[in-house]
Design a protein around this motif. Structure first.
Motif, PDB file in Angstrom:
ATOM      1  N   HIS A 146      42.981  29.603  44.678  1.00 32.12           N
ATOM      2  CA  HIS A 146      43.408  30.893  44.116  1.00 32.12           C
ATOM      3  C   HIS A 146      44.894  30.833  43.769  1.00 32.12           C
ATOM      4  O   HIS A 146      45.697  30.336  44.556  1.00 32.12           O
ATOM      5  N   ALA A 148      47.111  32.895  43.951  1.00 29.38           N
ATOM      6  CA  ALA A 148      48.000  33.601  44.880  1.00 29.38           C
ATOM      7  C   ALA A 148      48.465  32.680  46.013  1.00 29.38           C
ATOM      8  O   ALA A 148      49.348  33.045  46.770  1.00 29.38           O
ATOM      9  N   ARG A 193      42.942  36.089  54.065  1.00 30.25           N
ATOM     10  CA  ARG A 193      42.462  37.239  54.835  1.00 30.25           C
ATOM     11  C   ARG A 193      43.333  38.481  54.552  1.00 30.25           C
ATOM     12  O   ARG A 193      42.821  39.533  54.176  1.00 30.25           O
ATOM     13  N   ASP A 194      44.642  38.343  54.703  1.00 30.01           N
ATOM     14  CA  ASP A 194      45.515  39.522  54.663  1.00 30.01           C
ATOM     15  C   ASP A 194      45.713  40.074  53.252  1.00 30.01           C
ATOM     16  O   ASP A 194      45.908  41.271  53.076  1.00 30.01           O
ATOM     17  N   ALA A 195      45.712  39.198  52.259  1.00 29.10           N
ATOM     18  CA  ALA A 195      45.931  39.678  50.888  1.00 29.10           C
ATOM     19  C   ALA A 195      44.611  40.054  50.215  1.00 29.10           C
ATOM     20  O   ALA A 195      44.606  40.531  49.095  1.00 29.10           O
ATOM     21  N   GLY A 196      43.498  39.816  50.898  1.00 32.56           N
ATOM     22  CA  GLY A 196      42.208  40.186  50.317  1.00 32.56           C
ATOM     23  C   GLY A 196      41.807  39.304  49.141  1.00 32.56           C
ATOM     24  O   GLY A 196      41.240  39.780  48.165  1.00 32.56           O
ATOM     25  N   ILE A 197      42.093  38.003  49.244  1.00 34.12           N
ATOM     26  CA  ILE A 197      41.636  37.068  48.205  1.00 34.12           C
ATOM     27  C   ILE A 197      40.109  36.985  48.306  1.00 34.12           C
ATOM     28  O   ILE A 197      39.584  36.668  49.365  1.00 34.12           O
ATOM     29  N   PRO A 198      39.401  37.323  47.220  1.00 35.51           N
ATOM     30  CA  PRO A 198      37.946  37.439  47.337  1.00 35.51           C
ATOM     31  C   PRO A 198      37.245  36.084  47.361  1.00 35.51           C
ATOM     32  O   PRO A 198      37.795  35.073  46.923  1.00 35.51           O
ATOM     33  N   GLN A 200      34.637  34.807  45.608  1.00 37.81           N
ATOM     34  CA  GLN A 200      33.746  35.010  44.467  1.00 37.81           C
ATOM     35  C   GLN A 200      34.145  34.107  43.299  1.00 37.81           C
ATOM     36  O   GLN A 200      35.292  33.684  43.189  1.00 37.81           O
ATOM     37  N   SER A 203      35.381  36.540  37.175  1.00 38.32           N
ATOM     38  CA  SER A 203      34.646  37.114  36.051  1.00 38.32           C
ATOM     39  C   SER A 203      34.870  36.267  34.799  1.00 38.32           C
ATOM     40  O   SER A 203      35.807  35.470  34.738  1.00 38.32           O
ATOM     41  N   GLU A 206      38.362  36.204  33.452  1.00 39.69           N
ATOM     42  CA  GLU A 206      39.362  35.527  34.278  1.00 39.69           C
ATOM     43  C   GLU A 206      39.105  34.023  34.347  1.00 39.69           C
ATOM     44  O   GLU A 206      39.995  33.253  34.687  1.00 39.69           O
ATOM     45  N   ARG A 210      41.489  30.704  35.623  1.00 41.47           N
ATOM     46  CA  ARG A 210      41.260  30.262  36.994  1.00 41.47           C
ATOM     47  C   ARG A 210      40.741  28.826  37.040  1.00 41.47           C
ATOM     48  O   ARG A 210      41.082  28.079  37.955  1.00 41.47           O
TER      49      ARG A 210
ATOM     50  N   MET B   1      40.238  47.760  49.928  1.00 41.23           N
ATOM     51  CA  MET B   1      41.602  47.513  50.391  1.00 41.23           C
ATOM     52  C   MET B   1      42.598  48.252  49.509  1.00 41.23           C
ATOM     53  O   MET B   1      42.385  48.391  48.321  1.00 41.23           O
ATOM     54  N   TYR B   3      46.341  48.472  47.860  1.00 45.19           N
ATOM     55  CA  TYR B   3      47.454  47.619  47.454  1.00 45.19           C
ATOM     56  C   TYR B   3      48.534  48.479  46.822  1.00 45.19           C
ATOM     57  O   TYR B   3      48.240  49.481  46.164  1.00 45.19           O
ATOM     58  N   ALA B  87      38.437  46.617  45.710  1.00 45.11           N
ATOM     59  CA  ALA B  87      37.652  45.765  46.613  1.00 45.11           C
ATOM     60  C   ALA B  87      38.442  44.564  47.111  1.00 45.11           C
ATOM     61  O   ALA B  87      38.299  44.143  48.253  1.00 45.11           O
ATOM     62  N   ASN B  88      39.288  43.996  46.247  1.00 45.68           N
ATOM     63  CA  ASN B  88      39.968  42.764  46.639  1.00 45.68           C
ATOM     64  C   ASN B  88      41.162  42.490  45.732  1.00 45.68           C
ATOM     65  O   ASN B  88      41.430  43.235  44.792  1.00 45.68           O
ATOM     66  N   LEU B  89      41.863  41.391  46.032  1.00 46.70           N
ATOM     67  CA  LEU B  89      43.071  41.039  45.299  1.00 46.70           C
ATOM     68  C   LEU B  89      42.817  40.846  43.804  1.00 46.70           C
ATOM     69  O   LEU B  89      43.640  41.230  42.976  1.00 46.70           O
ATOM     70  N   ASP B  90      41.684  40.226  43.456  1.00 50.34           N
ATOM     71  CA  ASP B  90      41.424  39.980  42.036  1.00 50.34           C
ATOM     72  C   ASP B  90      41.372  41.286  41.243  1.00 50.34           C
ATOM     73  O   ASP B  90      41.856  41.342  40.103  1.00 50.34           O
ATOM     74  N   ILE B  93      44.886  42.409  40.762  1.00 51.23           N
ATOM     75  CA  ILE B  93      45.531  41.582  39.739  1.00 51.23           C
ATOM     76  C   ILE B  93      45.131  42.070  38.342  1.00 51.23           C
ATOM     77  O   ILE B  93      45.958  42.186  37.441  1.00 51.23           O
ATOM     78  N   GLN B  94      43.838  42.392  38.192  1.00 50.39           N
ATOM     79  CA  GLN B  94      43.374  42.857  36.873  1.00 50.39           C
ATOM     80  C   GLN B  94      44.057  44.163  36.473  1.00 50.39           C
ATOM     81  O   GLN B  94      44.361  44.371  35.297  1.00 50.39           O
ATOM     82  N   PRO B 111      49.507  43.884  49.662  1.00 51.64           N
ATOM     83  CA  PRO B 111      48.462  44.631  50.375  1.00 51.64           C
ATOM     84  C   PRO B 111      49.125  45.616  51.335  1.00 51.64           C
ATOM     85  O   PRO B 111      50.147  45.298  51.932  1.00 51.64           O
TER      86      PRO B 111
END
Lengths: 439, 121
Positions: A146, A148, A193-198, A200, A203, A206, A210, B1, B3, B87-90, B93-94, B111
């Protein structure tokens, strides 16, 4: 979402294997134990990838993988190998993790709630769904790469979690202490975990950006193995092998043209490995290499991948670089190389990714096509703009052209300049050797 | 979450882009907040007055000091913020990519640390 060729044969192979073991009731416990070991080698990363999705946490998943294989070692010798071993392992891992959380809930009530949530969200069979499982491997790659995360964290995490290398092996490959490397991995996991990197696959919109990051990570690993940035040895073949393995995995999961291009590029570079260093560990330049040492199998595979990638609508930087490597690979010697073709591929590359390093490579090709004077003025044009002045290869290339033109004093100065900037021992010895020849 | 999107604007670049571009950017940002609201992702957002309106307050050993500034030496200054619930960082970002200021400056995504015991709103 994404085309996934090749996953069915893999499954067939597994169920055949499982059938063979379950049917041979006479199979000794030792056979089954070694089968578990073999499964660990080939399957543990897939099981891990699925458990990360089910449990939502890297560390929990890692623990669950170990618990699942420990359970297999205990149960399979008496109960036989299950029909779908991977699904069995995933299910066992999930159960063990939930069970463990419930037991620890006595001390931390939030773990009990978490266990309920995970159990409710994931059914026991949910982990085995084939499309989901194949996507899990991609999810894992995209999460580890990722944007990030810092590049060195992406690399460490990918080698650890996707390739399953040990912390010690990665640390020694990158010449850092195991403690430093372990800390990188801990920090990267904390950020996920803390930044919520998914967890998945990105899309459609993206995806191109990526994929670029993922390819960068793979190519970084390859290059560190192919041309170690510092240290005594010129190359670390194990890292390059790992990068090629990653490239194959990516191609299997995501057959996009740049993914094909990167695998081709790595194979075509790798094909020259045996010819790149002399018996005493000295550098042998491309023009001077014994081409009979080149790996024909890798070249053939690389060439056919280049053809496949060049047929696609948009051609990216990895495909173009692979095409350049393929032109070199098809020439019997440096003189017979189609330098005009190489210059025009560099022209294309400059348009797609303008960079002074690409220009430098183009200048070297121009020198081969039109003679050293033309090449030299192209290099001087770059340096006069103040670019690449700290890049040892720019001065080394300049030195070589001056040498060929008989401008000995200029050549000596440029070699000295290159030597003052080079960090890798074999490169330094090479430059010192050239300098000594001009004395 | 949840942000927070901290929008660092490049004032120079906005000035060069002109008053009309700035106005369009504001409209775009407002439209973005309504779109987020419709998706249930909007918590709060606001642009900030320029840095020359800033005041810094410090308390040391029980003694307070109020000073002018700070005036950052950097080209990019904090010009506004969004708080989004996604829901999440992505997804964050969008949203950041759609903020007009991202084309000139940068949007920093942080976050939110969900601290228990804060008043609910």
């Amino acid at each position: 979402m994404v085309n996934r060729p090749g996953h069915r044969p893999q499954l067939q192979f597994l169920s055949r294997l499982a059938k063979r073991w379950t049917m041979s009731t006479s199979a000794s416990a030792i056979d089954v134990r070694s089968a578990v070991g073999e499964f660990y080698r080939t399957e543990s990363r897939r099981v891990f990838a699925t458990l990360v999705r089910l449990l939502g946490d890297f560390d929990l998943a890692e623990e669950a993988v170990h618990d699942a294989f420990a359970a297999a070692l205990k149960q399979w010798p008496t109960e036989g190998v299950p029909e779908n071993p991977r699904a069995w392992l995933v299910s066992a891992g999930r159960f063990k993790a939930i069970d463990g959380m419930r037991r620890r809930a006595r001390f931390d009530a939030s773990l009990g709630e978490l266990a309920e949530r995970i159990e409710a969200r994931t059914s026991a069979s949910g982990g085995a769904d084939l499309d989901l499982v194949e996507d899990d491997r991609l999810r894992l790659i995209f999460t580890c790469c990722h944007p990030a995360l810092a590049p060195e964290h992406q690399v460490a995490l990918t080698l650890r979690e996707v390739c399953g290398l040990t912390t010690e092996a990665i640390a020694s490959a990158f010449l850092v202490t195991p403690a430093t490397l372990a800390q990188r991995i801990v920090r990267a996991k904390a950020k996920i975990r803390d930044a919520g990197i998914p967890y998945q696959v990105p899309s459609r919109e993206e995806l191109p950006d990526r994929i670029e990051t993922v390819l960068q990570v793979v190519y970084l690993v390859f290059n560190e193995g192919y041309s170690a940035s510092s240290g005594d040895a010129l190359t670390r073949p194990d890292l390059s092998r790992e990068a090629i393995r990653l490239g194959r995995l990516l191609l299997e999961l995501l057959p996009e043209s740049e993914v094909i291009g990167l695998l081709a590029l790595m194979l075509l570079h790798e094909s020259r490995r045996a010819a790149r260093t002399s018996a005493t560990g000295e550098i042998v330049l491309l023009d001077d290499q014994d081409r009979s040492l080149w790996n024909r199998e890798q070249i053939a595979e690389g060439e056919s991948l280049v053809e496949r990638a060049m047929a696609s609508a948009d051609v990216g930087p990895y495909v173009i670089q692979a095409a350049i490597a393929a032109v070199h690979a098809s020439a019997e010697n440096a003189k017979a190389t189609d330098w005009a073709q190489i210059v025009s591929l560099y022209d294309l590359l400059t348009r797609v990714v303008p960079s002074p390093v690409v220009e430098l490579n183009r200048a070297v090709a121009v020198a081969m096509r039109d003679g050293p004077t033309a090449g030299l003025s192209a290099i001087d044009a770059i340096l006069d703009r103040g670019e690449l002045v700290d890049y040892h290869l720019a001065h080394a290339a300049r030195a070589d052209l001056c040498r060929r033109l008989g401008r000995t004093a200029d050549a000596r100065n440029a070699y000295k300049q290159a030597l003052s900037l080079a960090r890798q021992e074999p490169e330094r010895r090479f430059l010192e050797g050239r300098l000594a020849e001009l004395a | 979450m949840r942000y927070m999107l901290l929008c660092y604007d490049n004032e120079q670049a906005w000035k060069q882009a002109g008053a009309a571009a700035l106005e369009d950017g504001m409209k775009e940002a407002i439209a973005l907040t309504h779109d987020l609201d419709a998706k249930g992702q909007y918590v709060a957002a606001a642009p900030l007055q320029p840095p020359n309106t800033a005041v810094s307050v410090r308390v040391r050993n029980g003694k307070q000091s109020v000073t002018d500034g700070p005036f950052a030496e950097t080209r990019e200054v904090l010009g506004g913020y969004y708080i989004v619930d996604v829901a999440n960082l992505d997804e964050a970002i969008q949203i950041a990519e759609r903020h007009p200021g991202a084309r000139y400056g940068a949007v920093e995504i942080r976050p939110i640390l969900e601290l228990p015991g804060l008043p609910k709103k």
